[in-house]
Design an enzyme around this catalytic site. Structure first.
Site, PDB file in Angstrom:
ATOM      1  CB  SER B 175       8.120  -9.506  -2.225  1.00 12.24           C
ATOM      2  OG  SER B 175       7.853  -7.888  -2.489  1.00 12.24           O
ATOM      3  NE  ARG B 244       0.327  -4.553   5.686  1.00 11.23           N
ATOM      4  CZ  ARG B 244       1.249  -5.537   5.320  1.00 11.23           C
ATOM      5  NH1 ARG B 244       2.443  -5.348   4.818  1.00 11.23           N
ATOM      6  NH2 ARG B 244       0.743  -7.016   5.224  1.00 11.23           N
ATOM      7  CG  ASP B 342       3.982  -7.484  -9.319  1.00 12.39           C
ATOM      8  OD1 ASP B 342       3.868  -6.265  -8.582  1.00 12.39           O
ATOM      9  OD2 ASP B 342       4.478  -8.323  -8.534  1.00 12.39           O
ATOM     10  CG  HIS B 372       3.740  -7.600  -5.359  1.00 11.22           C
ATOM     11  ND1 HIS B 372       5.059  -8.219  -6.068  1.00 11.22           N
ATOM     12  CD2 HIS B 372       4.234  -7.522  -4.064  1.00 11.22           C
ATOM     13  CE1 HIS B 372       6.142  -8.231  -5.114  1.00 11.22           C
ATOM     14  NE2 HIS B 372       5.444  -7.874  -3.879  1.00 11.22           N
ATOM     15  CG  ASP B 373      -0.273  -9.140  -1.846  1.00  8.60           C
ATOM     16  OD1 ASP B 373       0.972  -9.060  -1.506  1.00  8.60           O
ATOM     17  OD2 ASP B 373      -1.101  -8.807  -0.887  1.00  8.60           O
TER      18      ASP B 373
END
Lengths: 393, 393
Positions: B175, B244, B342, B372-373
């Protein structure tokens, strides 16, 4: 329930008018939450005429921030100029609805109803609350009951009753409009001959709920929102604007944003500022700023919250068993279509709906690079699908 | 520039310590904006020992809200307990870095540096400003200069100098960490022998910028943020929490959220409220609430803004011609990998990077349903890729 239609004056008017806001008053609507909402006014517009056997009525359901003005119309001859101007203004469904269009207003009686809780004429949070709730007649604000998509459809049924429409020839909508159309077919199966569910789903997904929460919080966290009691003060522009930005990104596709804006700075602005609090914008930021202020100029914040949370509540199977069981009683023809680049209402969600519907319902595809909004942009493709499936006659 | 390392006490310490925060002070950093940032302290941690020819140093770059604590370590014997406890705590890269792991701390000298502008020890907005900026020594706050990813990497080069590392055996990150690694290879091609760019891109896209703007606004619009001058008052929990939430949704996949949470209500809460301002939460909302408060408890709001905007600025080709031209001088081995699900850093962005790199660089895939994570979750796959490509010896 009383038909008071004819125009904002509320005076009955028996001359044909197209694209003019009219109203149906309902004594009360019993909501899914158990709450009874009293004194409900539902706003609608129509085009064309209902035929003798009442078989040509088409209901087009708007999406989250849509309104009832599908296409240009015509007010009565001596109507106030503002009413005539509004009636003659183009609408958001201009290429699909009108004389000679796919949804031909010479042939069909086309109706659009503002969702319960909205801000385009139907009772919503900005409407003065009844004396039992607020003796001073201030707006409902955050005291407005939580409504579901299904609640909205029940209120719309009263509009259909008032207009003498026993069964819709077609109920159709995209996005939240598709959720409304689907609820119509499941709640009143004998009142829907054909149903169009476009870029929508059987139930809002975890991700759609997550995006919904972010939008609700963006609004609620604006101090001007004042817990929903902002009608006497400043309008929560910033909060509603941020909610819209979040929503708008989900309505488009990464590819489209990249093609249109790339990393270009807004002309005259420097994206590398001298301090964190002091930098110019990228073009895509300026575009989203524009989308934000455009919506905040035209939409009530509490209505946004109400409809956003109604959409989060969307689940056609709620209280009806499995999805298949919930849809087993539907008898209509179907047009289920997804936008291939949609990343808010994924095509697989339309597939899941098709699989649960009785009979063999195929999922159609609208090709677009724009993402979810492709259902509005690619109206030529949508019109062709309507012509081939639910309006073949 | 002075090496003051050894622990928070700042006292030099020549006993080997692993996983203990240490510091390098730099007189000034000249930034891309032209601004000169004076008195910069860069925080880092190390594991293992630099070998005699300085050829075994590996730099692992953290992502947006990451820190320098890759894995458990060991403080010097008589260090304060808090320091020993912190050193021995597990880190975020536990399965990849450590004795006998893929990035073997018995073999490699592993370094992690807190990004310039961050809040894990390096100079950032929460750092007292120098007297020339604030005679009272209050934090920089919104006066902190706008920094780019490239600025951050230039400051990191001073850490490498201080540690006696002329060339990194490997610089790798996911990232924003991937963006930092890529900038290392492009800015200091002779100092990077291998480079790992995981779930990242050559330049932030229009969509990534759009999400970045939404996050910045979520924070800026929190009244507690007070234009960045909140250090003497209430912390902007709500704004940082919303930022967040937005980010976190983009870090996961629709499929994962659906599998984990579906439309389930949080136990004991009713999602159909009696009023719009009064409803219970869905499980996915509760999950996002948790993610929000967890971050807001550990991260400085101005640092979030600073790093978020640095990431928006990421463009390895800025001022270097085309992407191909910008990368033409790189001489390292590459590991470019994307997570297949992702939807923030799409695999095609990794493809575009590979195509622009000199030589034949293939794009690797990390399989994950989590979005993504996945680059953090699927560390087993990532380790295997590292072993097969950039750390074959």
């Amino acid at each position: 329930m009383t038909l008071v239609g004819g125009g904002p004056s509320g005076a009955p008017d028996f001359v044909r008018e197209d694209g003019v806001l009219a109203f149906v008053d309902i004594a009360q609507v019993k909501l899914d939450s158990g709450v009874v909402l009293p004194r409900v006014r539902m706003a609608y517009e129509t085009w064309g005429e209902l035929n003798a056997d009442g078989s040509n009525a088409v209901l087009i359901e708007h999406a989250l921030t849509g309104d009832t003005h599908l296409t240009r119309g015509r007010a009565r001859e001596h109507a106030p100029e503002i009413e005539r101007t509004r009636a003659e203004a183009p609408g958001w469904c201009e290429n699909l609805v009108g004389p000679g269009k796919v949804i031909d207003t010479e042939k069909y009686f086309v109706v659009a109803i503002n969702m319960l809780g909205g801000c385009y004429g139907s009772t919503g949070p900005a409407t003065p609350a009844p004396p039992s709730v607020d003796p001073a007649g201030k707006p409902w604000g955050p005291r407005f009951p939580f409504v579901t998509v299904r609640d909205g459809v029940r209120a719309e049924a009263a509009v259909a009753d008032a207009l003498g429409i026993r069964q819709w020839r077609l109920v159709m909508g995209g996005s939240m409009g598709g959720a409304r159309a689907l609820e119509w077919a499941a709640t009143f199966p004998d009142r829907v001959r054909a149903c169009g569910v476009i870029a929508s789903c059987a139930a809002s997904s975890a991700e759609q709920i997550a995006w919904g929460q972010a939008q609700s919080l963006a609004l609620r966290q604006d101090p001007a929102f004042a817990s929903g009691y902002y009608y006497d003060g400043e309008f929560p522009m910033a909060g509603l604007g941020l909610a819209r930005r979040i929503a708008h990104i989900t309505y488009r596709s990464a590819a489209e944003l990249q093609t249109r804006f790339s990393r270009d700075p807004q002309p005259g602005e420097s994206v590398l500022g001298t301090a964190v609090g002091d930098r110019g914008r990228y073009k895509v930021e300026s575009y989203l700023d524009y989308q934000a202020s455009k919506l905040a100029d035209r939409f009530d914040a509490n209505s946004y919250l109400t409809l956003n949370e109604a959409l989060m509540s969307h689940d056609v199977a709620r209280g009806r068993g499995t999805l298949r069981e919930a849809l087993a009683g539907t008898t209509c023809d179907w047009l289920v279509a997804a936008v291939d680049s949609d990343r808010l209402y994924y095509p697989y969600e339309s597939d899941a709906l098709c699989e649960a519907l009785p009979g063999d319902v195929v999922r159609h595809t609208i090709h677009s690079d724009s993402g979810h909004d492709g259902f509005l942009i690619e109206d030529g493709q949508l019109g062709e699908l309507v012509r081939q499936t639910v309006l073949r006659d």
